[in-house]
Write a protein that holds these residues in place. Structure first.
Motif, PDB file in Angstrom:
ATOM      1  N   SER A 193       0.836  -1.196   0.000  1.00 47.17           N
ATOM      2  CA  SER A 193       0.000   0.000   0.000  1.00 47.17           C
ATOM      3  C   SER A 193       0.876   1.253   0.000  1.00 47.17           C
ATOM      4  N   LEU A 194       0.257   2.338  -0.404  1.00 40.62           N
ATOM      5  CA  LEU A 194       0.959   3.621  -0.486  1.00 40.62           C
ATOM      6  C   LEU A 194       0.084   4.699   0.128  1.00 40.62           C
ATOM      7  N   ARG A 195       0.686   5.510   0.971  1.00 37.90           N
ATOM      8  CA  ARG A 195      -0.031   6.629   1.576  1.00 37.90           C
ATOM      9  C   ARG A 195       0.767   7.909   1.331  1.00 37.90           C
ATOM     10  N   VAL A 196       0.142   8.844   0.643  1.00 37.49           N
ATOM     11  CA  VAL A 196       0.768  10.136   0.374  1.00 37.49           C
ATOM     12  C   VAL A 196      -0.012  11.191   1.144  1.00 37.49           C
ATOM     13  N   SER A 197       0.673  11.905   2.014  1.00 41.91           N
ATOM     14  CA  SER A 197       0.010  12.928   2.825  1.00 41.91           C
ATOM     15  C   SER A 197       0.823  14.213   2.764  1.00 41.91           C
ATOM     16  N   TRP A 198       0.145  15.314   2.955  1.00 46.53           N
ATOM     17  CA  TRP A 198       0.820  16.608   2.964  1.00 46.53           C
ATOM     18  C   TRP A 198       0.078  17.551   3.901  1.00 46.53           C
ATOM     19  N   ASN A 199       0.808  18.474   4.445  1.00 48.59           N
ATOM     20  CA  ASN A 199       0.210  19.453   5.344  1.00 48.59           C
ATOM     21  C   ASN A 199       1.123  20.660   5.431  1.00 48.59           C
ATOM     22  N   PHE A 200       0.596  21.738   5.979  1.00 48.74           N
ATOM     23  CA  PHE A 200       1.377  22.955   6.121  1.00 48.74           C
ATOM     24  C   PHE A 200       2.206  22.882   7.391  1.00 48.74           C
ATOM     25  N   GLU A 201       3.410  23.376   7.284  1.00 51.42           N
ATOM     26  CA  GLU A 201       4.382  23.222   8.357  1.00 51.42           C
ATOM     27  C   GLU A 201       4.234  24.274   9.442  1.00 51.42           C
ATOM     28  N   SER A 202       3.722  25.451   9.095  1.00 48.83           N
ATOM     29  CA  SER A 202       3.606  26.534  10.068  1.00 48.83           C
ATOM     30  C   SER A 202       2.226  27.142  10.002  1.00 48.83           C
ATOM     31  N   ALA A 203       1.903  27.924  11.015  1.00 49.35           N
ATOM     32  CA  ALA A 203       0.587  28.557  11.083  1.00 49.35           C
ATOM     33  C   ALA A 203       0.379  29.528   9.924  1.00 49.35           C
ATOM     34  N   GLY A 204       1.473  30.114   9.445  1.00 48.75           N
ATOM     35  CA  GLY A 204       1.377  31.054   8.340  1.00 48.75           C
ATOM     36  C   GLY A 204       1.133  30.388   7.006  1.00 48.75           C
ATOM     37  N   GLU A 205       1.226  29.042   6.963  1.00 47.64           N
ATOM     38  CA  GLU A 205       0.976  28.276   5.739  1.00 47.64           C
ATOM     39  C   GLU A 205       1.902  28.703   4.609  1.00 47.64           C
ATOM     40  N   ASP A 206       3.155  29.048   4.954  1.00 46.80           N
ATOM     41  CA  ASP A 206       4.081  29.460   3.921  1.00 46.80           C
ATOM     42  C   ASP A 206       5.003  28.324   3.493  1.00 46.80           C
ATOM     43  N   ARG A 207       4.970  27.196   4.219  1.00 42.52           N
ATOM     44  CA  ARG A 207       5.738  26.012   3.858  1.00 42.52           C
ATOM     45  C   ARG A 207       4.921  24.769   4.164  1.00 42.52           C
ATOM     46  N   PHE A 208       5.174  23.721   3.430  1.00 43.18           N
ATOM     47  CA  PHE A 208       4.440  22.493   3.696  1.00 43.18           C
ATOM     48  C   PHE A 208       5.369  21.306   3.503  1.00 43.18           C
ATOM     49  N   VAL A 209       4.945  20.127   4.024  1.00 41.87           N
ATOM     50  CA  VAL A 209       5.699  18.879   3.907  1.00 41.87           C
ATOM     51  C   VAL A 209       4.817  17.835   3.244  1.00 41.87           C
ATOM     52  N   LEU A 210       5.356  17.186   2.225  1.00 42.78           N
ATOM     53  CA  LEU A 210       4.658  16.073   1.580  1.00 42.78           C
ATOM     54  C   LEU A 210       5.401  14.791   1.946  1.00 42.78           C
ATOM     55  N   THR A 211       4.674  13.794   2.466  1.00 47.66           N
ATOM     56  CA  THR A 211       5.274  12.540   2.915  1.00 47.66           C
ATOM     57  C   THR A 211       4.774  11.389   2.052  1.00 47.66           C
ATOM     58  N   TRP A 212       5.719  10.624   1.546  1.00 52.44           N
ATOM     59  CA  TRP A 212       5.427   9.454   0.705  1.00 52.44           C
ATOM     60  C   TRP A 212       5.762   8.214   1.528  1.00 52.44           C
ATOM     61  N   ARG A 213       4.760   7.437   1.920  1.00 51.85           N
ATOM     62  CA  ARG A 213       4.991   6.300   2.810  1.00 51.85           C
ATOM     63  C   ARG A 213       4.499   5.011   2.158  1.00 51.85           C
ATOM     64  N   GLU A 214       5.419   4.057   2.064  1.00 52.32           N
ATOM     65  CA  GLU A 214       5.101   2.744   1.490  1.00 52.32           C
ATOM     66  C   GLU A 214       5.066   1.701   2.602  1.00 52.32           C
ATOM     67  N   VAL A 215       4.071   0.822   2.539  1.00 49.70           N
ATOM     68  CA  VAL A 215       3.918  -0.228   3.548  1.00 49.70           C
ATOM     69  C   VAL A 215       3.607  -1.534   2.830  1.00 49.70           C
ATOM     70  N   GLY A 216       4.257  -2.615   3.275  1.00 51.94           N
ATOM     71  CA  GLY A 216       3.922  -3.912   2.711  1.00 51.94           C
ATOM     72  C   GLY A 216       5.089  -4.670   2.153  1.00 51.94           C
ATOM     73  N   ASP A 217       6.255  -4.014   2.100  1.00 56.51           N
ATOM     74  CA  ASP A 217       7.418  -4.709   1.562  1.00 56.51           C
ATOM     75  C   ASP A 217       8.451  -4.991   2.647  1.00 56.51           C
ATOM     76  N   GLY A 218       8.007  -4.922   3.898  1.00 50.71           N
ATOM     77  CA  GLY A 218       8.920  -5.188   4.997  1.00 50.71           C
ATOM     78  C   GLY A 218       9.618  -3.958   5.519  1.00 50.71           C
ATOM     79  N   SER A 219       9.305  -2.813   4.954  1.00 49.92           N
ATOM     80  CA  SER A 219       9.929  -1.573   5.419  1.00 49.92           C
ATOM     81  C   SER A 219       8.855  -0.512   5.604  1.00 49.92           C
ATOM     82  N   ASP A 220       9.221   0.556   6.229  1.00 45.56           N
ATOM     83  CA  ASP A 220       8.290   1.665   6.438  1.00 45.56           C
ATOM     84  C   ASP A 220       9.086   2.967   6.310  1.00 45.56           C
ATOM     85  N   ASP A 221       9.559   3.187   5.096  1.00 43.33           N
ATOM     86  CA  ASP A 221      10.393   4.357   4.835  1.00 43.33           C
ATOM     87  C   ASP A 221       9.556   5.487   4.276  1.00 43.33           C
TER      88      ASP A 221
END
Length: 267
Positions: free
Chosen positions: A213-241
């Motif tokens: 499975s694959l989960r892609v999530s993103w959110n704003f890093e600060s209250a000012g919403e001037d930066r954000f982080v996108l996280t790409w997470r893979e599960v099911g192949d024995g790792s969780d990177d």
């Protein structure tokens, strides 16, 4: 304001029979007009075919010698002619702007294709593997630029959903995050990045195994919403990177000002 500003604002002819005594306008405008010998004026808006006032045609005259009906008719016809000239120049400038933008995008496209060729050749020197990999990257680039040519911004969720659609048939793909609009340049960058990550996941990661499975999530890093982080997470192949992308040029409106580069860190 003066007669010109009022004519443009209201889209109608504005007359001033005596600049010195007309209280409708600012004292600064009256003084400036009198300094140039403008004692009485008529301002006629020069209109575009869509109803937008492009400017004004002004006729100055002496209060003791008002304009005749023939003079007014000639002034109105001249204003119409000026509107046609201004509209033509406006369209000409728009055309020059579009041509300049097209040239800029074509240069960037050739540069991008060249970079993709060299990067693919370096990692896949074998002819068959090179062609397969390069075809996939070229297709992703084509889709990305198709998005860039669409009017307005591109929604990040829509872009990721389109890019990951082929993998969602056999795997669970989850997208989570607030609404985020991308400029054309940022949409191209994100589309290419998502394609590369999905390709790697299909070869070596969770998308290469049944049940992954694959989960892609993103959110704003600060209250000012001037930066954000996108996280790409893979599960099911024995790792969780997780692979994170960051950019430093998100405006208050959540629109990217352009491709600012990505930095990735495992976490």
């Amino acid at each position: 304001p003066g007669t010109c500003a009022l004519a443009v604002f209201e889209g109608r002819t504005v007359e001033c029979d005596d600049v010195h005594t007309d209280e409708r306008f600012s004292s600064a405008w009256r003084e400036l007009s009198l300094q140039h010998g403008l004692r009485a004026v008529i301002s006629i808006p020069t209109m575009h075919r869509d109803g937008l006032a492009l400017g004004t045609f002004v006729v100055a005259f002496a209060p003791e010698a008002p304009l005749s009906p023939q003079d007014r008719e000639l002034a109105a016809e001249t204003a119409d002619l000026c509107g046609l000239v201004l509209a033509y120049r406006r369209d000409q400038l728009k055309h020059e702007l579009l041509v300049g933008e097209l040239q800029h995008r074509v240069r960037n496209l050739f540069s991008t294709i060249g970079a993709v060729v060299y990067a693919t050749l370096k990692s896949h020197p074998e002819p068959q593997l090179f062609r397969k990999t390069f075809d996939g990257r070229l297709l992703a680039l084509s889709r990305a630029h198709a998005l860039a040519l669409e009017p307005g911004e591109t929604d990040l969720r829509e872009l990721l959903s389109d890019t990951l659609a082929p993998y969602s048939v056999d795997h669970e793909v989850t997208l989570e995050g607030p609404g985020l609009l991308l400029t054309p340049e940022a949409a191209v960058a994100f589309s290419l990045a998502a394609h590369e990550l999905a390709t790697n996941a299909a070869k070596y990661g969770a998308l290469s195994n049944q049940g992954g499975s694959l989960r892609v999530s993103w959110n704003f890093e600060s209250a000012g919403e001037d930066r954000f982080v996108l996280t790409w997470r893979e599960v099911g192949d024995g790792s969780d990177d997780s692979w994170r992308f960051k950019t430093s040029s998100i405006a208050w409106s959540k629109d990217f000002s352009g491709f600012a580069g990505f930095s990735g860190v495992f976490g």
